[in-house]
Enzyme design. Sequence first.
Site, PDB file in Angstrom:
ATOM      1  N   GLY A 333      25.722 -25.245   2.806  1.00 54.66           N
ATOM      2  CA  GLY A 333      26.820 -26.010   2.736  1.00 54.66           C
ATOM      3  C   GLY A 333      28.153 -25.411   2.238  1.00 54.66           C
ATOM      4  O   GLY A 333      28.423 -24.240   2.876  1.00 54.66           O
ATOM      5  N   GLU A 357      26.514  -2.347  21.664  1.00 51.53           N
ATOM      6  CA  GLU A 357      25.221  -1.824  22.568  1.00 51.53           C
ATOM      7  C   GLU A 357      24.976  -2.656  23.764  1.00 51.53           C
ATOM      8  O   GLU A 357      23.765  -2.870  24.205  1.00 51.53           O
ATOM      9  CB  GLU A 357      23.943  -1.441  21.618  1.00 51.53           C
TER      10      GLU A 357
END
Length: 385
Positions: A333, A357
């Site tokens: 939260g 990558e």
Amino acid sequence: MELNEQQLRCKQEAASYTNQYVIPYAAFHDREERLHPEVIESLKSSGYLGSMIPKEYGGLGLDPISVGVLNEEIGRGCSSVRSLLTVHGMVAIAILKFGSEQMRSHWLPRLASGEVLGAFGLSEPGIGSDAKSIETQAEPEEDNYRLNGRKKWITMGLIADVFLIFAQVNDKPTAFLIERKSPGFGVQPIQGMLGVKGSMLAELHLEDCRVAKDSMLGRPGMGVSMVALHCLDYGRYTVAWGCVGLGQACLEASLSHAGSRQQFGVLLQDNQLIQKMLTEMIVEVKAARLLCYQAGYLKEVMDPDSIMETWTAKYHAADMVNKAAHRAVQILGAKGRSTESPVERFYRDARVNEIIEGTTQMHEMVIASYAASTHQSVQEEAVHS
């Protein structure tokens, strides 16, 4: 899949190292946008900078799965530290495979000890996935090459001592090993990134930067098709494992919070919707880890399919860690959005893994195309048999 005794020991030692030397500094790396000097020194003394380098050159000579679990554990602690292991290793394996024996003898022991740090210089301001179109030029002269161009988003560019630089030689992509102290070589910091803020990114400027002809790795034209692809395969593999580690960190933070936080008189972990999110995280982290194990095993036995399995592992792991980070923030939260919890950093760090990558979209193109061509070959063999 079970780890053998050596791999299990490597994982346990890496976990202990991460808990002691990496996690305590992770918030500093994120806040200050640099690695703490004590972490860099601990990497040197641990030998982990030479994890991928053979023992004959002063490295640890770890097998692919051991390299993987090392990157998983360090990735669990701090993505920025893991990124140093990745790019440093990419330079080392390029020298090992494509460098001369003189180059290997000179550089690999220094890279293994951490006397010098390496960085990978492929991306440019206008060039990312389309690596063959690099614009940096290397003009041959009598005894050397003269390089002009720019490289951008270079991980650890601010502290690296030696760079693997890709440039065009007569329209042929070519790899060079260039020292930071080379005349005409400049470094400019890049700051304010979304995540992995301690990776010390830099833009490199090469202005009539002259390097000796024996600084070339391989031959002209081998830069992307062989050198870069070999390095990126290693990078993709370690990033995939790093995603597993970061996903595990998201899961552990979520389990800890859900097991201590009460709402409406019950613990969050007893709420069925929270249980669903935790279950998805548990299963997806395990699945990503198994894909990494498979890729590592195929690398160990030198199966050519290891390349595609690595693409698959990185694709799933990058997707997994973004979902895991999203769920972790949701479970915590408001606390998950605050620097009070590392989950806020995990959420930002996770995002980069779908870009580096090879983007997620590049992975989808490669994996689907390979599957289609393989299916067609099988069909044709069936027709002719």
